[in-house]
Design a protein around this motif. Structure first.
Motif, PDB file in Angstrom:
ATOM      1  N   UNK A  18       0.991 -18.993-143.410  1.00 51.02           N
ATOM      2  CA  UNK A  18       1.620 -19.070-142.087  1.00 51.02           C
ATOM      3  C   UNK A  18       2.571 -20.262-142.078  1.00 51.02           C
ATOM      4  N   UNK A  19       3.388 -20.357-141.046  1.00 53.38           N
ATOM      5  CA  UNK A  19       4.347 -21.461-140.961  1.00 53.38           C
ATOM      6  C   UNK A  19       3.607 -22.796-140.967  1.00 53.38           C
ATOM      7  N   UNK A  20       4.125 -23.712-141.732  1.00 50.63           N
ATOM      8  CA  UNK A  20       3.597 -25.077-141.809  1.00 50.63           C
ATOM      9  C   UNK A  20       2.096 -25.098-142.107  1.00 50.63           C
ATOM     10  N   UNK A  21       1.589 -23.983-142.620  1.00 47.72           N
ATOM     11  CA  UNK A  21       0.160 -23.869-142.999  1.00 47.72           C
ATOM     12  C   UNK A  21      -0.770 -24.284-141.856  1.00 47.72           C
ATOM     13  N   UNK A  22      -0.399 -23.929-140.619  1.00 47.43           N
ATOM     14  CA  UNK A  22      -1.191 -24.449-139.495  1.00 47.43           C
ATOM     15  C   UNK A  22      -2.620 -23.932-139.479  1.00 47.43           C
ATOM     16  N   UNK A  23      -2.848 -22.753-140.084  1.00 43.77           N
ATOM     17  CA  UNK A  23      -4.222 -22.231-140.071  1.00 43.77           C
ATOM     18  C   UNK A  23      -5.136 -22.975-141.045  1.00 43.77           C
ATOM     19  N   UNK A  24      -4.569 -23.898-141.797  1.00 47.91           N
ATOM     20  CA  UNK A  24      -5.410 -24.734-142.666  1.00 47.91           C
ATOM     21  C   UNK A  24      -6.396 -25.551-141.831  1.00 47.91           C
ATOM     22  N   UNK A  25      -6.054 -25.804-140.565  1.00 44.63           N
ATOM     23  CA  UNK A  25      -6.996 -26.530-139.702  1.00 44.63           C
ATOM     24  C   UNK A  25      -8.322 -25.776-139.610  1.00 44.63           C
ATOM     25  N   UNK A  26      -8.243 -24.468-139.431  1.00 49.02           N
ATOM     26  CA  UNK A  26      -9.484 -23.691-139.376  1.00 49.02           C
ATOM     27  C   UNK A  26     -10.098 -23.577-140.770  1.00 49.02           C
ATOM     28  N   UNK A  27      -9.269 -23.316-141.758  1.00 48.12           N
ATOM     29  CA  UNK A  27      -9.794 -23.163-143.126  1.00 48.12           C
ATOM     30  C   UNK A  27     -10.635 -24.377-143.524  1.00 48.12           C
ATOM     31  N   UNK A  28     -10.198 -25.559-143.084  1.00 50.38           N
ATOM     32  CA  UNK A  28     -10.928 -26.781-143.442  1.00 50.38           C
ATOM     33  C   UNK A  28     -12.346 -26.789-142.879  1.00 50.38           C
ATOM     34  N   UNK A  29     -12.549 -26.031-141.811  1.00 53.48           N
ATOM     35  CA  UNK A  29     -13.857 -26.041-141.141  1.00 53.48           C
ATOM     36  C   UNK A  29     -14.734 -24.854-141.541  1.00 53.48           C
ATOM     37  N   UNK A  30     -14.269 -24.041-142.481  1.00 56.99           N
ATOM     38  CA  UNK A  30     -15.046 -22.857-142.871  1.00 56.99           C
ATOM     39  C   UNK A  30     -15.824 -23.139-144.152  1.00 56.99           C
ATOM     40  N   UNK A  31     -17.131 -22.934-144.130  1.00 53.94           N
ATOM     41  CA  UNK A  31     -17.933 -23.278-145.303  1.00 53.94           C
ATOM     42  C   UNK A  31     -17.673 -22.374-146.497  1.00 53.94           C
ATOM     43  N   UNK A  32     -17.132 -21.190-146.251  1.00 53.04           N
ATOM     44  CA  UNK A  32     -16.967 -20.204-147.322  1.00 53.04           C
ATOM     45  C   UNK A  32     -15.498 -19.964-147.660  1.00 53.04           C
ATOM     46  N   UNK A  33     -14.645 -20.934-147.352  1.00 53.20           N
ATOM     47  CA  UNK A  33     -13.225 -20.760-147.643  1.00 53.20           C
ATOM     48  C   UNK A  33     -12.938 -21.144-149.090  1.00 53.20           C
ATOM     49  N   UNK A  34     -12.205 -20.272-149.806  1.00 52.56           N
ATOM     50  CA  UNK A  34     -11.979 -20.526-151.233  1.00 52.56           C
ATOM     51  C   UNK A  34     -10.544 -20.907-151.575  1.00 52.56           C
ATOM     52  N   UNK A  35      -9.620 -20.687-150.698  1.00 51.34           N
ATOM     53  CA  UNK A  35      -8.240 -21.057-151.016  1.00 51.34           C
ATOM     54  C   UNK A  35      -7.278 -20.431-150.032  1.00 51.34           C
ATOM     55  N   UNK A  36      -6.284 -21.223-149.613  1.00 52.46           N
ATOM     56  CA  UNK A  36      -5.304 -20.711-148.649  1.00 52.46           C
ATOM     57  C   UNK A  36      -3.999 -20.356-149.359  1.00 52.46           C
ATOM     58  N   UNK A  37      -3.441 -19.262-148.922  1.00 57.79           N
ATOM     59  CA  UNK A  37      -2.187 -18.773-149.495  1.00 57.79           C
ATOM     60  C   UNK A  37      -1.012 -19.660-149.058  1.00 57.79           C
ATOM     61  N   UNK A  38      -0.255 -20.122-150.042  1.00 63.59           N
ATOM     62  CA  UNK A  38       0.948 -20.906-149.746  1.00 63.59           C
ATOM     63  C   UNK A  38       2.153 -20.153-150.296  1.00 63.59           C
ATOM     64  N   UNK A  39       3.098 -19.837-149.425  1.00 59.97           N
ATOM     65  CA  UNK A  39       4.282 -19.061-149.808  1.00 59.97           C
ATOM     66  C   UNK A  39       5.514 -19.965-149.890  1.00 59.97           C
ATOM     67  N   UNK A  40       5.630 -20.821-148.894  1.00 63.87           N
ATOM     68  CA  UNK A  40       6.686 -21.825-148.873  1.00 63.87           C
ATOM     69  C   UNK A  40       8.098 -21.236-149.043  1.00 63.87           C
ATOM     70  N   UNK A  41       8.464 -20.261-148.210  1.00 64.24           N
ATOM     71  CA  UNK A  41       9.804 -19.683-148.342  1.00 64.24           C
ATOM     72  C   UNK A  41      10.835 -20.376-147.455  1.00 64.24           C
ATOM     73  N   UNK A  42      10.412 -21.397-146.687  1.00 65.05           N
ATOM     74  CA  UNK A  42      11.353 -22.088-145.818  1.00 65.05           C
ATOM     75  C   UNK A  42      11.405 -21.471-144.431  1.00 65.05           C
ATOM     76  N   UNK A  43      10.288 -21.570-143.713  1.00 65.95           N
ATOM     77  CA  UNK A  43      10.221 -20.978-142.373  1.00 65.95           C
ATOM     78  C   UNK A  43      10.094 -22.044-141.293  1.00 65.95           C
ATOM     79  N   UNK A  44      10.414 -23.278-141.632  1.00 62.10           N
ATOM     80  CA  UNK A  44      10.075 -24.374-140.722  1.00 62.10           C
ATOM     81  C   UNK A  44      11.305 -25.113-140.193  1.00 62.10           C
ATOM     82  N   UNK A  45      12.429 -24.386-140.075  1.00 58.89           N
ATOM     83  CA  UNK A  45      13.672 -25.059-139.689  1.00 58.89           C
ATOM     84  C   UNK A  45      13.581 -25.760-138.338  1.00 58.89           C
ATOM     85  N   UNK A  46      12.778 -25.240-137.431  1.00 59.63           N
ATOM     86  CA  UNK A  46      12.722 -25.874-136.109  1.00 59.63           C
ATOM     87  C   UNK A  46      11.367 -26.538-135.862  1.00 59.63           C
ATOM     88  N   UNK A  47      10.662 -26.857-136.937  1.00 59.84           N
ATOM     89  CA  UNK A  47       9.348 -27.505-136.794  1.00 59.84           C
ATOM     90  C   UNK A  47       9.378 -28.895-137.407  1.00 59.84           C
TER      91      UNK A  47
END
Lengths: 347, 394
Positions: B294-323
């Protein structure tokens, strides 16, 4: 913001709860303390766990700390110690934010459905009439639970008494029974016999690993919903019950699962479209969870008149529902003048 | 503390590079964007990014005047409201957007990062690289995964589906690029529901003759629990799926029928509250979850709190021009800041510029399913991808 230590003191008894309990306290470097009740039998275990795994950690990381406290599966004492620490962590996390726990969890003020459960098997019909009569004076409770005596005719008669007593205040009421641990075939026969004359809403069964198929048979054999889970001590314990469709209703006990494990197991139950009930807890602190469990049905209450022990929660009863107050944290207040507190001082 | 209003902005953004899967091999470099703002009487605003915010107007009355800190109860209120029509489409987008903005608000009001509000011990989440790379040449493919590996990422997910021999060559390119971060890079493939279950078994087994796959994503239709289970039973790789579902209810048949080995969870799963429910159900079943990009990996906040999370997808295609944000990737992990809430601010001037001068580019999102999906492989046409294919159009 760090946990700096743990202490326990006192010795108290609660209606419907086995053994003695003490007050567990987690201190932090901000001068606040998180409190919970802890079975005395696991007090030393809890203190050791706290010192080994919680000191120097931020109490607001309550979910992560629950996993940090994980021990051996199936160890009931370890589970109780872990749960007590989790409850204290959440209490502290909410106090640090200056808000009641239900708000920290993301809930709106609980106006929770509750069911009253008479502790133990009643000695007589009169005892049933008296206990539920007293309860009905507190508010119009919509559900009552009776521990089965093993004699279906007696139990059916007592359930009718409960129904008639509670329905003086509100109609209709749900009737539930606690079947405890009994021989599966006998249990089915007895409950079916009761169902001939009484419309039972649910049957609570004390069941653990290995009882899944027997409970599935009960699910398939009676009209009432089968309630299981109150004895389970870890999130993963629930998998086989969900998978085997061996329960229609999931009971969660915060003194085995903590707040964190209860939240997780409740989400899993929601995924399977199963409602959850919360087991009774001293001080009624389990009711904080009611608004954030997506399939919450009811919270068990064994002492609505709070005529016990020197520990008071922040719950009042309005129109048959449990309504939480605004005290920060879990809202437990220890009455310093009670006999239990006197014991605590002397300790 | 009361919710007083909302506004949303939509815009178009041009990516730094095109993205693609086998359904649209030539890819696109233009995406729609949106920002929802929820306003309060204390002047604090909560935001969410990237959802169908148009549906919010039909649901906002449910939360107006309420305390935003009571987000879980508000989620239930909205979820109950939409039950008759179903938690799908615009309703799901709006529920997700509202929930995320409310969690952002709740954390901001507590003056803490959202990962802390959600009970995590640290704002640090393991990452894997995902190129959405069907339209990248082999050289571009190598460059993308090498750039990720230089940030310590040792896992990668390749888009596959139309040309297995070429897919295997490109898997080798990806593995080589990642090898500076790991002696044994974690390799994953994603066929985006193009294959039938039996095609998936044939193709994945062929790939597994030469590669050790960690998971195969969406090897069959998202709801086909029997087909997904068949794939899971017949290949060595784990079956991952779920990112295009809506709620825990959609995951129920997959989990109950043992059709999934890794759950791809996402912001679109009825927001943070709904996504967490799915992760908790997976936890009870002993299944791992992986957070979708997702943009700016904002869902990593939840991923950090999940005991069974194994890895977050990073695409980094440049979607953050206004962030404006300061999360970053280091040592193979997404590092979240200690700023309150999601830690993301909207650059209103940049947003206004994007709206005033909409960028142009290629492709249209979302794109359609490719001809032949689930039945036969439609070979790549000449020029459809910038890499050497083994297939030839008759």
């Amino acid at each position: 913001m760090k946990i700096t230590g743990a202490a326990a003191a006192g010795s108290m008894a609660f209606p419907g709860q086995a053994g003695l309990w003490c007050r567990l306290e987690l201190t932090c470097d901000e001068g606040l303390a998180g409190e919970s009740l802890c079975p005395v039998r696991v007090r030393d275990q809890a203190l050791t766990l706290a010192n080994d795994r919680l000191v120097d950690w931020d109490p607001r990381a309550a979910s992560a700390l629950w996993d940090r406290l994980a021990g051996n599966a199936g160890d009931d004492s370890a589970a109780a110690a872990r749960a007590s620490l989790d409850l204290a962590c959440w209490d502290l996390a909410a106090k640090l934010r200056g808000e009641p726990l239900w708000k920290t969890l993301g809930g709106s003020r609980p106006h929770a459905m509750v069911h009253v459960a008479m502790p133990g098997v009643p000695e007589s019909d009169d005892a049933v009439r008296r206990w539920f009569g007293n309860v009905a004076e507190v508010t119009a409770f919509r559900a009552g639970c009776l521990a089965l005596s093993g004699m279906p005719a007696t139990d059916a008669r007592r359930l009718a008494l409960i129904r008639d007593t509670l329905e003086k205040q509100v109609k209709p009421v749900d009737l539930a029974v606690d079947a405890g641990r009994s021989w599966p075939d006998e249990r089915i026969r007895r409950i079916r016999e009761i169902e001939r004359s009484v419309d039972l809403s649910w049957v609570k069964v004390a069941a653990g690993p290995g009882d899944e198929l027997a409970c599935r048979r009960l699910v398939d054999s009676i009209r009432a919903a089968v309630c299981v889970g109150g004895e389970l001590t870890a999130e993963r314990d629930f998998m086989i019950w969900l998978h085997q469709r061996a329960a229609n209703l999931i009971e969660l006990d915060i003194h085995r699962l903590g707040f964190t494990g209860t939240l997780r197991a409740a989400d899993a139950a929601f995924g399977f479209e199963l409602p959850v009930v919360l087991a009774p807890a001293p001080g009624h602190v389990q009711v904080h969870l009611a608004p954030v469990l997506p399939s919450f049905m009811s919270a068990g209450i064994v002492d609505p008149a709070a005529e016990n022990t020197g520990v008071f929660g922040d719950l009042r009863f309005v129109s048959g529902r449990g309504v939480m107050g605004d005290r920060p944290g879990a809202g437990l207040v220890f009455d310093r003048n009670s006999p239990a507190a006197a014991k605590e001082r002397s300790a | 503390m009361r919710i007083t209003g909302y506004r949303y902005e939509t815009y178009r953004m041009k990516l730094d590079r095109p993205i693609a899967d086998c359904n649209l091999p030539e890819g696109l470099d233009l995406l729609p964007g949106s920002v929802l703002f929820i306003e309060t009487d204390e002047g604090v605003e909560g935001i969410s990014l990237g959802f169908g915010v148009e549906g919010v107007s039909a649901l906002f009355h449910l939360i107006e005047g309420e305390d935003p800190r009571e987000v879980a109860s508000l989620w239930a209120k909205v979820n109950d409201y939409i039950h008759k029509l179903g938690n799908e489409g615009a309703a799901n987008g709006a529920l997700s957007a509202l929930d995320i903005a409310l969690w952002d608000l709740k954390a901001k009001l507590a003056e803490e990062p959202l990962w802390r509000t959600l009970g995590a011990a640290e704002g640090r989440v393991k990452a894997y690289a995902s190129g959405l790379d069907y339209c990248l040449s082999d050289d571009e493919l190598f460059a993308f995964y090498r750039r990720m590996a230089e940030r310590g990422i040792g896992g990668g997910k390749l888009k596959v589906g139309l040309d297995i021999e070429a897919d295997m060559r490109r898997l080798d390119v990806m593995r080589e690029a990642l090898s500076i971060a790991s002696d044994r890079p974690q390799l994953m493939i994603d066929s985006n529901e193009y294959w039938s279950p039996k095609q998936a078994v044939r193709f994945i087994r062929r790939i597994e003759e030469e590669f050790d796959l960690a998971w195969a994503e969406e090897p069959a239709r998202r709801w086909d629990y029997a087909g997904l289970r068949l794939v899971s039973e017949q290949v060595g790789a784990a079956v991952a799926t779920g990112e295009n579902l809506n709620s825990v209810a959609d995951f129920y048949p997959l989990i109950a029928n043992q059709a999934v080995d890794v759950l791809n969870v996402a912001a679109g799963h009825s927001g943070i509250t709904g996504c967490r429910q799915i992760a908790h159900l997976a936890q009870v079943y002993g299944l791992p979850v992986s957070m979708m990009n997702c943009q700016a990996e904002f869902m990593a906040h939840l991923a950090a709190a999940l005991p069974n999370h194994v890895g977050m997808e990073v695409v980094d295609p440049g979607r953050e021009q206004c962030l404006r944000f300061d999360s970053y990737i280091e040592d193979g992990h997404i590092i979240l800041s200690d700023k309150p809430g999601l830690g993301i601010e909207i650059d209103e001037k940049a947003l206004a510029d994007l709206q005033a001068n909409p960028p142009t580019g290629r492709g249209q999102f979302p794109f359609a399913r490719r001809e032949g999906a689930g039945r036969y492989i439609l070979p790549l046409r000449p020029g459809e991808v910038p890499w050497e294919t083994s297939s030839r159009e008759p």
